[in-house]
Design a protein around this motif. Sequence first.
Motif, PDB file in Angstrom:
ATOM      1  N   PRO A 200       0.811  -1.228   0.000  1.00 24.21           N
ATOM      2  CA  PRO A 200       0.000   0.000   0.000  1.00 24.21           C
ATOM      3  C   PRO A 200       0.841   1.274   0.000  1.00 24.21           C
ATOM      4  CG  PRO A 200      -0.852  -1.590   1.582  1.00 24.21           C
ATOM      5  CD  PRO A 200       0.461  -2.129   1.107  1.00 24.21           C
ATOM      6  N   VAL A 201       1.921   1.279   0.789  1.00 27.98           N
ATOM      7  CA  VAL A 201       2.767   2.470   0.853  1.00 27.98           C
ATOM      8  C   VAL A 201       3.450   2.712  -0.479  1.00 27.98           C
ATOM      9  CG1 VAL A 201       4.761   3.527   1.968  1.00 27.98           C
ATOM     10  CG2 VAL A 201       3.114   2.222   3.341  1.00 27.98           C
ATOM     11  N   SER A 202       3.946   1.647  -1.083  1.00 34.59           N
ATOM     12  CA  SER A 202       4.606   1.771  -2.383  1.00 34.59           C
ATOM     13  C   SER A 202       3.639   2.268  -3.450  1.00 34.59           C
ATOM     14  CB  SER A 202       5.196   0.419  -2.803  1.00 34.59           C
ATOM     15  OG  SER A 202       5.779   0.503  -4.090  1.00 34.59           O
ATOM     16  N   VAL A 203       2.429   1.729  -3.456  1.00 39.49           N
ATOM     17  CA  VAL A 203       1.429   2.170  -4.434  1.00 39.49           C
ATOM     18  C   VAL A 203       1.095   3.644  -4.221  1.00 39.49           C
ATOM     19  CG1 VAL A 203      -0.973   1.893  -5.169  1.00 39.49           C
ATOM     20  CG2 VAL A 203       0.446  -0.116  -4.750  1.00 39.49           C
ATOM     21  N   ALA A 204       0.956   4.051  -2.952  1.00 44.58           N
ATOM     22  CA  ALA A 204       0.592   5.435  -2.653  1.00 44.58           C
ATOM     23  C   ALA A 204       1.682   6.398  -3.085  1.00 44.58           C
ATOM     24  CB  ALA A 204       0.312   5.579  -1.156  1.00 44.58           C
ATOM     25  N   LEU A 205       2.950   6.039  -2.804  1.00 46.92           N
ATOM     26  CA  LEU A 205       4.052   6.964  -3.055  1.00 46.92           C
ATOM     27  C   LEU A 205       4.555   6.917  -4.492  1.00 46.92           C
ATOM     28  CD1 LEU A 205       6.153   6.563   0.225  1.00 46.92           C
ATOM     29  CD2 LEU A 205       4.445   8.300  -0.327  1.00 46.92           C
ATOM     30  N   ARG A 206       4.558   5.733  -5.098  1.00 47.17           N
ATOM     31  CA  ARG A 206       5.178   5.596  -6.425  1.00 47.17           C
ATOM     32  C   ARG A 206       4.187   5.622  -7.568  1.00 47.17           C
ATOM     33  NH1 ARG A 206       9.564   0.866  -6.410  1.00 47.17           N
ATOM     34  NH2 ARG A 206      10.001   1.946  -8.391  1.00 47.17           N
ATOM     35  N   GLN A 207       2.924   5.329  -7.307  1.00 48.09           N
ATOM     36  CA  GLN A 207       1.939   5.298  -8.379  1.00 48.09           C
ATOM     37  C   GLN A 207       0.927   6.452  -8.256  1.00 48.09           C
ATOM     38  OE1 GLN A 207       2.360   3.096 -10.786  1.00 48.09           O
ATOM     39  NE2 GLN A 207       4.051   2.096  -9.716  1.00 48.09           N
ATOM     40  N   ILE A 208       0.311   6.568  -7.092  1.00 44.94           N
ATOM     41  CA  ILE A 208      -0.788   7.521  -6.942  1.00 44.94           C
ATOM     42  C   ILE A 208      -0.294   8.953  -6.774  1.00 44.94           C
ATOM     43  CG2 ILE A 208      -2.701   8.189  -5.443  1.00 44.94           C
ATOM     44  CD1 ILE A 208      -3.307   5.263  -5.028  1.00 44.94           C
ATOM     45  N   THR A 209       0.692   9.156  -5.902  1.00 48.75           N
ATOM     46  CA  THR A 209       1.152  10.532  -5.651  1.00 48.75           C
ATOM     47  C   THR A 209       1.639  11.225  -6.915  1.00 48.75           C
ATOM     48  OG1 THR A 209       1.709   9.999  -3.351  1.00 48.75           O
ATOM     49  CG2 THR A 209       2.745  11.952  -4.305  1.00 48.75           C
ATOM     50  N   PRO A 210       2.520  10.617  -7.730  1.00 51.81           N
ATOM     51  CA  PRO A 210       2.917  11.309  -8.970  1.00 51.81           C
ATOM     52  C   PRO A 210       1.746  11.588  -9.901  1.00 51.81           C
ATOM     53  CG  PRO A 210       4.411   9.483  -8.487  1.00 51.81           C
ATOM     54  CD  PRO A 210       3.241   9.343  -7.557  1.00 51.81           C
ATOM     55  N   ALA A 211       0.716  10.736  -9.864  1.00 51.35           N
ATOM     56  CA  ALA A 211      -0.416  10.917 -10.767  1.00 51.35           C
ATOM     57  C   ALA A 211      -1.320  12.069 -10.338  1.00 51.35           C
ATOM     58  CB  ALA A 211      -1.232   9.628 -10.847  1.00 51.35           C
ATOM     59  N   ILE A 212      -1.422  12.331  -9.017  1.00 52.68           N
ATOM     60  CA  ILE A 212      -2.318  13.394  -8.553  1.00 52.68           C
ATOM     61  C   ILE A 212      -1.609  14.740  -8.450  1.00 52.68           C
ATOM     62  CG2 ILE A 212      -3.673  11.723  -7.242  1.00 52.68           C
ATOM     63  CD1 ILE A 212      -2.439  12.921  -4.685  1.00 52.68           C
ATOM     64  N   LEU A 213      -0.276  14.735  -8.446  1.00 49.41           N
ATOM     65  CA  LEU A 213       0.450  15.984  -8.237  1.00 49.41           C
ATOM     66  C   LEU A 213       0.154  17.069  -9.270  1.00 49.41           C
ATOM     67  CD1 LEU A 213       4.013  15.140  -6.857  1.00 49.41           C
ATOM     68  CD2 LEU A 213       2.164  16.398  -5.750  1.00 49.41           C
TER      69      LEU A 213
END
Length: 297
Positions: A200-213
């Motif tokens: 979950p942490v990896s998905v949040a930081l490496r996938q979702i965060t760059p996409a919402i920024l």
Amino acid sequence: MTATPTSPAAVETGLVRPERFRRRNLFARLSPGGRVALVLILALAAVAIIGPLVSGVDPYAAEAGRRLLPIGSGGHPLGTDAEGRDMLTRLMYGMRTSLVAAVTPVLLSLGIGVAVGLLAGLGGRIVNAIVMRLLDITFAFPAVLLALFLATALGQGIRTTIIALTAVWIPPTARIAAGEIARIRELDFVTVARVSGAGPVSVALRQITPAILPGVLAFSTSLIGGSIAIVGGLGFVGLGAPSPQAELGSMIKDMQSAVYTDPVLALLPALVTLLLAILFPLFGDALGRALAGRRPS
């Protein structure tokens, strides 16, 4: 010659649209108004940063005999203020103070708001409900009144202004982040990351965060205009930078006595504040439109 998908020949033969190459340039994707706003913002920021270093004039040196000199006076291109201080120099120092007080809370709220948005968007239904209801409570208070209340409670000063504005901008930033997460958390690239074994942490930081920024960053850029206006308002009522520190809002207050004798001179800090407050939302809107094509859908 065989045309590869990324070669100029491929573009000419229609295998790849030319827009693909132009879209790599963010500045080129901005609207004309957005480009003008960005150039003016950079120019004003350069003046605010570099100007005080090269002016050689003390912004706090008051001369009682040179009070309210008109624009174009010898040695004072933009005249002097009510205390006889050089207006051009104080405007440069005032812009720097106001920009620091306006941009810093937006950056802080960006980091905290994204973290809160991730918690609301990925923490499950109960966590999402709790976080979103807490954010709803903060929206019951208008941003200006909330900033005024916090600044009054914490006392005068730029640090207080930064704390107050950070608290004001966290809820809207967090809501935008949570909305972006709700939009993309079930998209294919996130699902593939989860299926491949990412935690979950990896998905949040490496996938979702760059996409919402991109979306959150464009929104936060627009908030700087509101910050400029609120910083100026707090300075005008005496809750911003303490005297004699140069800040656009306090300069507007100091120049009230010249409104009827030299209105152009008196309105200079107000015009600079208004210009900054308009330019940042214009650029933020243009940035959001330019980045919209790159966000996952």
